[in-house]
Design a protein around this motif. Structure first.
Motif, PDB file in Angstrom:
ATOM      1  N   UNK A  30       1.040  -1.333  -0.138  1.00 56.91           N
ATOM      2  CA  UNK A  30      -0.026  -0.063  -0.041  1.00 56.91           C
ATOM      3  C   UNK A  30       0.796   1.334  -0.021  1.00 56.91           C
ATOM      4  N   UNK A  31       1.913   1.161   0.748  1.00 52.72           N
ATOM      5  CA  UNK A  31       2.707   2.602   0.649  1.00 52.72           C
ATOM      6  C   UNK A  31       3.394   2.752  -0.467  1.00 52.72           C
ATOM      7  N   UNK A  32       3.622   1.855  -1.240  1.00 54.52           N
ATOM      8  CA  UNK A  32       4.374   1.888  -2.581  1.00 54.52           C
ATOM      9  C   UNK A  32       3.326   2.837  -3.608  1.00 54.52           C
ATOM     10  N   UNK A  33       2.023   2.837  -3.319  1.00 56.54           N
ATOM     11  CA  UNK A  33       1.175   3.481  -4.179  1.00 56.54           C
ATOM     12  C   UNK A  33       0.496   4.827  -3.592  1.00 56.54           C
ATOM     13  N   UNK A  34      -0.100   5.386  -4.839  1.00 58.38           N
ATOM     14  CA  UNK A  34      -0.967   6.702  -4.317  1.00 58.38           C
ATOM     15  C   UNK A  34      -2.192   6.332  -4.978  1.00 58.38           C
ATOM     16  N   UNK A  35      -3.293   6.126  -3.748  1.00 60.04           N
ATOM     17  CA  UNK A  35      -4.607   5.815  -4.179  1.00 60.04           C
ATOM     18  C   UNK A  35      -5.350   7.191  -4.235  1.00 60.04           C
ATOM     19  N   UNK A  36      -6.371   7.422  -5.304  1.00 55.72           N
ATOM     20  CA  UNK A  36      -7.316   8.618  -5.312  1.00 55.72           C
ATOM     21  C   UNK A  36      -8.769   8.205  -5.419  1.00 55.72           C
ATOM     22  N   UNK A  37      -9.433   9.182  -5.257  1.00 55.98           N
ATOM     23  CA  UNK A  37     -10.923   9.004  -5.133  1.00 55.98           C
ATOM     24  C   UNK A  37     -11.354   8.653  -6.760  1.00 55.98           C
ATOM     25  N   UNK A  38     -11.937   7.696  -7.064  1.00 56.56           N
ATOM     26  CA  UNK A  38     -12.394   7.177  -8.140  1.00 56.56           C
ATOM     27  C   UNK A  38     -11.364   5.760  -8.447  1.00 56.56           C
ATOM     28  N   UNK A  39     -10.373   5.567  -7.831  1.00 53.15           N
ATOM     29  CA  UNK A  39      -9.472   4.415  -8.038  1.00 53.15           C
ATOM     30  C   UNK A  39     -10.507   3.117  -7.481  1.00 53.15           C
ATOM     31  N   UNK A  80      -2.743 -10.562   7.032  1.00 55.02           N
ATOM     32  CA  UNK A  80      -3.978 -10.539   5.967  1.00 55.02           C
ATOM     33  C   UNK A  80      -4.753  -9.305   6.311  1.00 55.02           C
ATOM     34  N   UNK A  81      -4.274  -8.085   6.210  1.00 60.72           N
ATOM     35  CA  UNK A  81      -4.978  -7.044   6.421  1.00 60.72           C
ATOM     36  C   UNK A  81      -4.467  -5.645   5.659  1.00 60.72           C
ATOM     37  N   UNK A  82      -5.302  -4.802   5.285  1.00 61.82           N
ATOM     38  CA  UNK A  82      -4.673  -3.682   4.513  1.00 61.82           C
ATOM     39  C   UNK A  82      -5.202  -2.226   4.674  1.00 61.82           C
ATOM     40  N   UNK A  83      -4.377  -1.417   4.921  1.00 57.46           N
ATOM     41  CA  UNK A  83      -4.771   0.072   5.150  1.00 57.46           C
ATOM     42  C   UNK A  83      -4.478   0.928   3.869  1.00 57.46           C
ATOM     43  N   UNK A  84      -5.360   1.520   3.334  1.00 54.38           N
ATOM     44  CA  UNK A  84      -5.047   2.445   2.206  1.00 54.38           C
ATOM     45  C   UNK A  84      -5.317   4.031   2.603  1.00 54.38           C
ATOM     46  N   UNK A  85      -4.520   4.869   2.202  1.00 56.14           N
ATOM     47  CA  UNK A  85      -4.732   6.188   2.414  1.00 56.14           C
ATOM     48  C   UNK A  85      -5.496   6.778   0.820  1.00 56.14           C
ATOM     49  N   UNK A  86      -6.415   7.212   1.002  1.00 59.35           N
ATOM     50  CA  UNK A  86      -7.333   7.824  -0.448  1.00 59.35           C
ATOM     51  C   UNK A  86      -7.163   9.452  -0.493  1.00 59.35           C
ATOM     52  N   UNK A  87      -6.335   9.843  -1.575  1.00 58.23           N
ATOM     53  CA  UNK A  87      -6.195  11.074  -1.636  1.00 58.23           C
ATOM     54  C   UNK A  87      -7.353  11.729  -2.390  1.00 58.23           C
ATOM     55  N   UNK A  88      -7.556  12.888  -2.271  1.00 61.35           N
ATOM     56  CA  UNK A  88      -8.752  13.557  -3.108  1.00 61.35           C
ATOM     57  C   UNK A  88      -8.150  13.732  -4.574  1.00 61.35           C
ATOM     58  N   UNK A  89      -9.186  14.035  -5.781  1.00 61.68           N
ATOM     59  CA  UNK A  89      -8.663  14.154  -6.904  1.00 61.68           C
ATOM     60  C   UNK A  89      -7.997  15.354  -6.935  1.00 61.68           C
ATOM     61  N   UNK A  90      -6.779  15.389  -7.539  1.00 62.75           N
ATOM     62  CA  UNK A  90      -5.847  16.431  -7.853  1.00 62.75           C
ATOM     63  C   UNK A  90      -6.282  17.252  -8.742  1.00 62.75           C
ATOM     64  N   UNK A  91      -6.323  18.434  -8.296  1.00 60.56           N
ATOM     65  CA  UNK A  91      -7.049  19.712  -9.348  1.00 60.56           C
ATOM     66  C   UNK A  91      -5.912  20.124 -10.122  1.00 60.56           C
ATOM     67  N   UNK A  92      -6.215  19.990 -11.517  1.00 64.53           N
ATOM     68  CA  UNK A  92      -5.113  20.060 -12.608  1.00 64.53           C
ATOM     69  C   UNK A  92      -5.119  21.764 -12.797  1.00 64.53           C
ATOM     70  N   UNK A  93      -3.860  22.234 -12.506  1.00 73.56           N
ATOM     71  CA  UNK A  93      -3.918  23.807 -12.738  1.00 73.56           C
ATOM     72  C   UNK A  93      -3.126  24.030 -13.888  1.00 73.56           C
ATOM     73  N   UNK A  94      -3.615  24.527 -14.990  1.00 77.39           N
ATOM     74  CA  UNK A  94      -2.797  24.770 -16.070  1.00 77.39           C
ATOM     75  C   UNK A  94      -1.847  25.668 -15.725  1.00 77.39           C
ATOM     76  N   UNK A  95      -0.534  24.997 -16.450  1.00 75.87           N
ATOM     77  CA  UNK A  95       0.781  25.439 -16.549  1.00 75.87           C
ATOM     78  C   UNK A  95       0.628  26.672 -17.428  1.00 75.87           C
ATOM     79  N   UNK A  96       1.573  27.677 -17.054  1.00 76.29           N
ATOM     80  CA  UNK A  96       1.972  28.725 -18.103  1.00 76.29           C
ATOM     81  C   UNK A  96       2.390  28.349 -19.326  1.00 76.29           C
ATOM     82  N   UNK A  97       1.927  28.793 -20.402  1.00 77.10           N
ATOM     83  CA  UNK A  97       2.424  28.265 -21.689  1.00 77.10           C
ATOM     84  C   UNK A  97       3.709  28.645 -21.900  1.00 77.10           C
ATOM     85  N   UNK A  98       4.439  27.570 -22.366  1.00 72.42           N
ATOM     86  CA  UNK A  98       5.789  27.829 -22.800  1.00 72.42           C
ATOM     87  C   UNK A  98       5.940  27.900 -24.121  1.00 72.42           C
TER      88      UNK A  98
END
Length: 277
Positions: free
Chosen positions: A166-175, A238-256
């Motif tokens: 579990x620690x090796x992964x990043x779980x998000x809402x919707x997974x 045989x037990x699992x604990x997962x930390x679920x992160x909120x969906x990351x809000x995509x911030x548009x980057x300054x156009x390069x």
């Protein structure tokens, strides 16, 4: 106009053909076919991902056997064929999976069913129809994580195996978490608190899953706890604990700007006459 219409129809036919041809036909039990054998169909099914539109092909001796589709897990577990959803008895039956969810198959011969001639399949999702890529502003679809990867959901050799997984992964809402296991040996209990998790307390579960193939969607941020009710298995790791992160809000980057674009902009800014005040 006529040429454009014909071209559109041709492309549409190709797309539909591609969609339909992507469905698979699975011969139940492979070379062994459909016959009584304890545990064999659980092992056969858990290695596969069934989708809407796929078909199951049952081959057997129609004089002594049949395929009985039942509606509930209870009927499946107790080999109850009194109120079947459908009965097939040709010896060569193709059953198309037309909707997502669990599908239960047994034989009406009770002794053979008890001996292992029964099958449950979990239909995950539809075959995707090819479509243009979604706009960037649409949030990405969730990921599917098979719990334990190749080890699946079973008592691990090292007690901290699922913690590390579990620690090796990043779980998000919707997974989604996919639990695969032997339903005769284990189950999946979701519980509320860290205290219940540490003490392997099974008395007040939030949910109980025991299909052997369970899909659990992570619908909100926070911590989710999963254990098994089988004595000694949770304590062994045989037990699992997962930390679920909120969906990351995509911030548009300054156009390069490319070097050429920067040069053009510099020339424009430098040589364009500006009004004098």
């Amino acid at each position: 106009m006529a040429t454009t219409t014909r071209m559109f129809c041709f492309v549409l036919v190709i797309v539909l053909m591609g969609c339909c041809c992507s469905a698979k036909i699975y011969k139940v039990g492979d070379s062994k076919g459909w016959r009584a054998k304890h545990g064999s169909y659980h092992e056969w099914a858990k290695r596969k991902e069934f989708q809407v539109g796929d078909s199951l092909m049952f081959e057997y001796d129609g004089n002594v056997n049949d395929v009985t589709q039942v509606s509930s897990r209870l009927e499946y577990q107790f080999c109850n064929s009194l109120s079947p959803k459908a009965v097939y008895n040709t010896g060569h039956d193709v059953v198309t999976l037309t909707e997502p969810g669990y599908h239960f198959f047994i034989t009406s011969d009770h002794s053979q069913c008890v001996a292992g001639q029964k099958l449950v399949v979990f239909v995950v999702h539809d075959h995707p129809i090819p479509s243009p890529p979604p706009p960037r502003k649409i949030l990405p679809f969730g990921k599917d994580y098979k719990v334990g990867d190749s080890n699946e959901w079973r008592v691990p050799e090292e007690s901290d195996f699922y913690s590390k997984w579990s620690e090796e992964k990043q779980f998000h809402v919707g997974d989604n978490l996919l639990f695969y296991y032997n339903d005769q040996v284990d189950d999946v209990l979701e519980i509320n608190s860290d205290l219940e998790f540490k003490s392997c307390d099974t008395t007040s579960p939030v949910a109980v899953h025991n299909a052997g193939q369970d899909l659990i969607r992570l619908t909100k941020p926070g911590i989710r706890y999963f254990i098994t009710s089988k004595i000694g298995h949770c304590e062994a790791g045989l037990k699992l604990r997962v930390v679920v992160r909120p969906l990351s809000k995509s911030v548009p980057k300054k156009m390069q700007l490319s070097p050429l674009d920067r040069l053009i902009k510099w020339l424009h800014d430098s040589f364009t006459p500006h009004p004098h005040h």
